[in-house]
Structure formats: structure tokens, C-alpha cells
Design a protein around this motif. Structure first.
Motif, PDB file in Angstrom:
ATOM      1  N   ALA A 111     -10.528 -19.545   3.999  1.00 16.08           N
ATOM      2  CA  ALA A 111      -9.927 -18.304   4.488  1.00 16.08           C
ATOM      3  C   ALA A 111      -8.615 -18.015   3.765  1.00 16.08           C
ATOM      4  O   ALA A 111      -8.331 -16.866   3.399  1.00 16.08           O
ATOM      5  CB  ALA A 111      -9.694 -18.396   5.996  1.00 16.08           C
TER       6      ALA A 111
ATOM      7  N   ARG B  50      -7.610 -14.857   1.312  1.00 17.23           N
ATOM      8  CA  ARG B  50      -6.424 -14.042   1.587  1.00 17.23           C
ATOM      9  C   ARG B  50      -5.497 -13.990   0.374  1.00 17.23           C
ATOM     10  O   ARG B  50      -5.047 -12.922  -0.028  1.00 17.23           O
ATOM     11  CB  ARG B  50      -5.675 -14.613   2.794  1.00 17.23           C
TER      12      ARG B  50
ATOM     13  N   GLU C  31      -9.080  -9.358   5.829  1.00 19.18           N
ATOM     14  CA  GLU C  31      -8.914  -9.735   7.231  1.00 19.18           C
ATOM     15  C   GLU C  31     -10.229 -10.039   7.931  1.00 19.18           C
ATOM     16  O   GLU C  31     -10.356 -11.043   8.634  1.00 19.18           O
ATOM     17  CB  GLU C  31      -8.152  -8.641   7.974  1.00 19.18           C
ATOM     18  N   MET C  32     -11.230  -9.185   7.765  1.00 19.65           N
ATOM     19  CA  MET C  32     -12.491  -9.388   8.473  1.00 19.65           C
ATOM     20  C   MET C  32     -13.178 -10.681   8.049  1.00 19.65           C
ATOM     21  O   MET C  32     -13.608 -11.492   8.882  1.00 19.65           O
ATOM     22  CB  MET C  32     -13.431  -8.194   8.246  1.00 19.65           C
TER      23      MET C  32
ATOM     24  N   ALA D  40     -11.808 -13.277   6.460  1.00 15.77           N
ATOM     25  CA  ALA D  40     -10.980 -14.437   6.777  1.00 15.77           C
ATOM     26  C   ALA D  40     -11.087 -14.798   8.254  1.00 15.77           C
ATOM     27  O   ALA D  40     -11.163 -15.973   8.617  1.00 15.77           O
ATOM     28  CB  ALA D  40      -9.526 -14.158   6.405  1.00 15.77           C
ATOM     29  N   ASP D  41     -11.103 -13.789   9.124  1.00 11.68           N
ATOM     30  CA  ASP D  41     -11.261 -14.053  10.564  1.00 11.68           C
ATOM     31  C   ASP D  41     -12.606 -14.704  10.855  1.00 11.68           C
ATOM     32  O   ASP D  41     -12.693 -15.630  11.677  1.00 11.68           O
ATOM     33  CB  ASP D  41     -11.131 -12.750  11.360  1.00 11.68           C
ATOM     34  N   PHE D  42     -13.654 -14.233  10.179  1.00 17.22           N
ATOM     35  CA  PHE D  42     -14.981 -14.830  10.367  1.00 17.22           C
ATOM     36  C   PHE D  42     -14.976 -16.299   9.964  1.00 17.22           C
ATOM     37  O   PHE D  42     -15.516 -17.159  10.677  1.00 17.22           O
ATOM     38  CB  PHE D  42     -16.012 -14.060   9.549  1.00 17.22           C
TER      39      PHE D  42
ATOM     40  N   ARG E 171     -12.421 -18.341   9.835  1.00 18.57           N
ATOM     41  CA  ARG E 171     -11.620 -19.132  10.778  1.00 18.57           C
ATOM     42  C   ARG E 171     -12.394 -19.406  12.064  1.00 18.57           C
ATOM     43  O   ARG E 171     -12.370 -20.519  12.593  1.00 18.57           O
ATOM     44  CB  ARG E 171     -10.311 -18.407  11.086  1.00 18.57           C
ATOM     45  N   ILE E 172     -13.075 -18.379  12.581  1.00 15.15           N
ATOM     46  CA  ILE E 172     -13.857 -18.561  13.813  1.00 15.15           C
ATOM     47  C   ILE E 172     -14.982 -19.563  13.583  1.00 15.15           C
ATOM     48  O   ILE E 172     -15.235 -20.444  14.416  1.00 15.15           O
ATOM     49  CB  ILE E 172     -14.416 -17.204  14.285  1.00 15.15           C
TER      50      ILE E 172
END
Length: 388
Positions: free
Chosen positions: A40, A44, A248-249, A251-253, A255-256
Motif C-alpha cells: 500500500a 501511495r 486511495e481506493m 491502498a485502502d483495499f 490495507r483492509i
């Protein structure tokens, strides 16, 4: 009276096999945890480094991405006349009108079609992106069907070497150069003349305008001027912020996904640590009774066994991070969820990720070691000595 830390350390050494297996389980958890965070962070940093803080990106209002945006020629010309834009040595504004489209190319690794980004560029596009350097061949000539490809495109897609011809947009395009943009998103793009792309794809509008501002502080006035002009119906972003939003989208995926996998694996690791420590307590009942008889209190016994568990977890954490650090040498390629194009980026290990991973390993050690440590601390002196 506290129990010396050397006591916990020596007990781990006497159970080398058990220590190695338990630490290995924790190392696996820390490796997965760190690897997903590195992925992630790599995404970024790749997209943030794609832009410059003194560049502004202008899109059609509400479009969100370059691919969805459309700016008419008259609007684009108006945008490039703003007084906040820097002036080049030849007296022209440092601004570029660009068009972005997606095409399908065959990936070398899978043989399947994946999206690649075509960026139709203007005369000032290269000057606005100093990180882009032609490393082989030459730049495409304006007004021709020539293209240059990013270093990651050459590595990842078939038919993109110098001299090859690609067919898209109802015509053939000759590869005349390869450029390297470092660890940025531009390395995953194909560049050619904007007007030729628009003719080839039947478009009559640009995707975006990139403006090089006089200085960092000029952005607020530039944004107010562009967004306040009712003729333009546009919104602006600092180039760094624009590309950060693109990450963002995805990277958030990541991380989750990483947290979900880590939670599952960490439960197993903590249970393993707990079993190991319970076994250590059961095998050292006589030692515990003797230490209590010598005057070591319950809190000291609890702290000693908890320290042993934390040592074990930290050993696993360091091992996991060591393996994760090797991923810095690997490049990962995937589809960006927001632009639907192929993007290559590196795993990136930072100090924040290092401290977070080590902190997580300590957390596992504490949770896995507390129940056995409580059991050891609550042992009755007489019963412990009798059991010996």
C-alpha cells in the motif's frame, strides 16, 4: 525483587526447537502484515512522486480522473492564459493540454490483455515532468504516429520494443523511444502527440490541462481563478494531491486485506505462543516454587514469564521484517481501481511500517503470554515444591 531478564533469555535458549517454531509462526504473521502495508505504501509513494507540488492539474468538474474528464479546446486555451502560470524562456506559458485514453495490450507474464495508459502530450509536457528521461531511442515527433513507452511498459507488455508497431485507434504506431520516470506512475504509460491521439480516437476534447505555476504559493489564486470562472466548469488539484487521490481506493483495499489476513494468522500465532508458554510453566513448576521460596513475588514471576513471551514475539517480528525487507527489490504490477489501467510499483518499507510491525509482534507476545504468566504467578509455593 525482580527476576533477572537473563533468566527468561536462557530459558528460551534451552528450548531451541520450540522457540524456533513459535518464533517462525509469529514471523509469518509479521511478514504478511508488513508486506501488505509495504504494498500500500509503495502504491501511495509511486503515485505521489508522479506529481510536482508546483504543478496544477485541471479536470472537468466532477470527473475525478483523467480518463473520465473532458475539456474543450476553447476552455483549455483560456486556462493556459492565467497569470499564475510560469513563463518559459521562449515567452510561452508552462502549460500542457493532454489527452488520456486506455488501450488493451498483451502482458508478457500471462499472455492476457490488460489496460495500458496512452498519454497524448503537448510541447511543454516533458518540461513539466523533469523526472521523465528518454533512455533509449528518441522522443516522438509532433504530428506523427510515433510513440515512446515507459520502462515498466517495456518490461510488462509484448510488442513494445523500439521498432515494434502497435495498432490502436484505427492506425499503426511505431515505437521510437523508451523513457524512464523512476518510481512514478509515468513509467507505466505510453506517450505520443495529443492531437494525433484525438484524431485517431475521434475525440474533440482534451482530458486535462497541466500548468506549471510561478511558485508554490500561487496555487490558491490559480485555483480560485479557474474554479470561479463560470465558462470553464473545472476543478483544480495540486499535481501531488491529484495522484495521491488516485491511490486511495487501492491502498485502502490492500490495507483492509492485509489486516484481515493478519487477524486470522495472528490468532494461530498467539495460540501457539500460549501453548509454548503453558508448556514452559508446566515443565518449570519446581523452579517457580523455588523462586517463590527465595522471595520473588507474584508480580516478579508474572513479569519474567511475560518477558519471555515478548522476547519470543520480538524474535519472530525481527525475522518477519527481515524477510519482508527483501521485497524492496521486487516490483508489483496490478490494475489501479480508479483508472482501470495497469500500474507497476515497488514494495516500500518505511520506519513507520517497521515500528508498527514490531509493535504488533509485541502485542501478540503480550496477549499470548499473559494467561500462562498469570498461571505461573498464582502457583502456591508448597504445592509447587511438592510437585517437584
Amino acid at each position: 525483587m525482580p527476576v533477572p531478564l537473563s533468566y527468561s533469555y536462557r530459558n528460551l535458549l534451552t528450548r531451541r526447537m520450540t522457540t524456533a517454531l513459535t518464533a517462525g509462526g509469529m514471523a509469518l504473521v509479521v511478514f504478511v502484515f508488513a508486506a501488505t502495508l509495504m504494498l500500500a505504501e509503495g502504491l501511495r509513494q509511486t503515485l505521489i512522486s508522479t506529481g510536482l507540488p508546483t504543478n496544477a492539474v485541471i479536470l472537468r468538474k466532477g470527473s475525478g480522473t483523467e480518463v473520465q474528464s473532458g475539456i474543450e479546446r476553447v476552455q483549455a486555451s483560456t486556462m493556459t492564459t492565467r497569470p499564475e502560470i510560469a513563463i518559459d524562456a521562449d515567452g510561452s506559458p508552462m502549460a500542457a493540454r493532454e489527452v488520456v485514453v486506455l488501450i488493451g495490450l498483451i502482458k508478457k507474464s500471462t499472455g492476457k490483455v490488460s489496460n495500458a495508459t496512452i498519454r497524448g502530450t503537448d510541447v511543454k509536457s516533458l518540461a513539466l515532468r523533469p523526472q521523465v528521461k528518454v533512455i533509449r531511442g528518441r522522443e516522438p515527433r509532433k504530428g506523427t504516429s510515433e510513440i515512446m513507452v515507459g520502462a515498466n511498459v517495456v518490461k510488462g507488455f509484448a510488442g513494445t520494443e523500439i521498432g515494434d508497431r502497435l495498432r490502436f485507434g484505427k492506425r499503426e504506431w511505431e515505437v521510437v523511444g523508451v523513457f524512464d520516470a523512476g518510481n512514478t506512475g509515468f513509467s507505466s504509460e505510453i506517450w505520443t502527440d495529443a492531437d494525433q491521439v484525438m484524431r485517431s480516437f475521434g475525440r474533440d476534447a482534451y482530458s486535462l490541462v497541466v500548468a506549471g505555476l510561478r511558485d508554490y504559493g500561487s496555487y490558491a489564486a490559480f485555483q480560485a481563478g479557474v474554479e470561479g470562472d463560470p465558462r470553464l466548469t473545472a476543478e483544480t488539484f495540486r499535481e501531488t494531491r491529484y495522484y495521491e487521490k488516485q491511490s486511495e481506493m487501492m491502498a485502502d483495499f490492500l490495507r483492509i486485506l492485509g489486516v484481515s489476513l493478519t487477524v486470522i494468522f495472528s490468532l494461530g500465532a498467539m495460540i501457539g505462543a500460549m501453548i509454548t508458554m503453558y508448556s514452559a510453566v508446566a515443565n518449570r513448576i519446581a523452579e517457580i516454587g523455588t523462586m517463590r521460596a527465595l522471595g520473588f513475588g507474584r508480580v516478579s514471576i508474572l513479569a519474567a514469564f511475560l518477558a519471555e513471551s515478548v522476547f519470543l514475539a520480538l524474535l519472530g517480528g525481527v525475522m518477519g521484517l527481515a524477510f519482508a525487507a527483501l521485497l524492496n527489490f521486487f516490483t508489483f504490477s496490478t490494475t489501479n481501481f480508479q483508472t482501470f489501467s495497469e500500474l507497476a510499483f515497488r514494495f516500500t518499507l518505511t520506519w513507520d511500517i517497521t515500528l508498527l510491525a514490531l509493535g504488533f509482534s509485541v502485542f501478540m507476545g503480550v496477549l499470548g503470554g499473559l494467561p500462562p504468566a498469570f498461571r505461573a504467578a498464582r502457583m502456591n509455593i508448597v504445592k509447587a515444591l511438592r510437585a517437584a
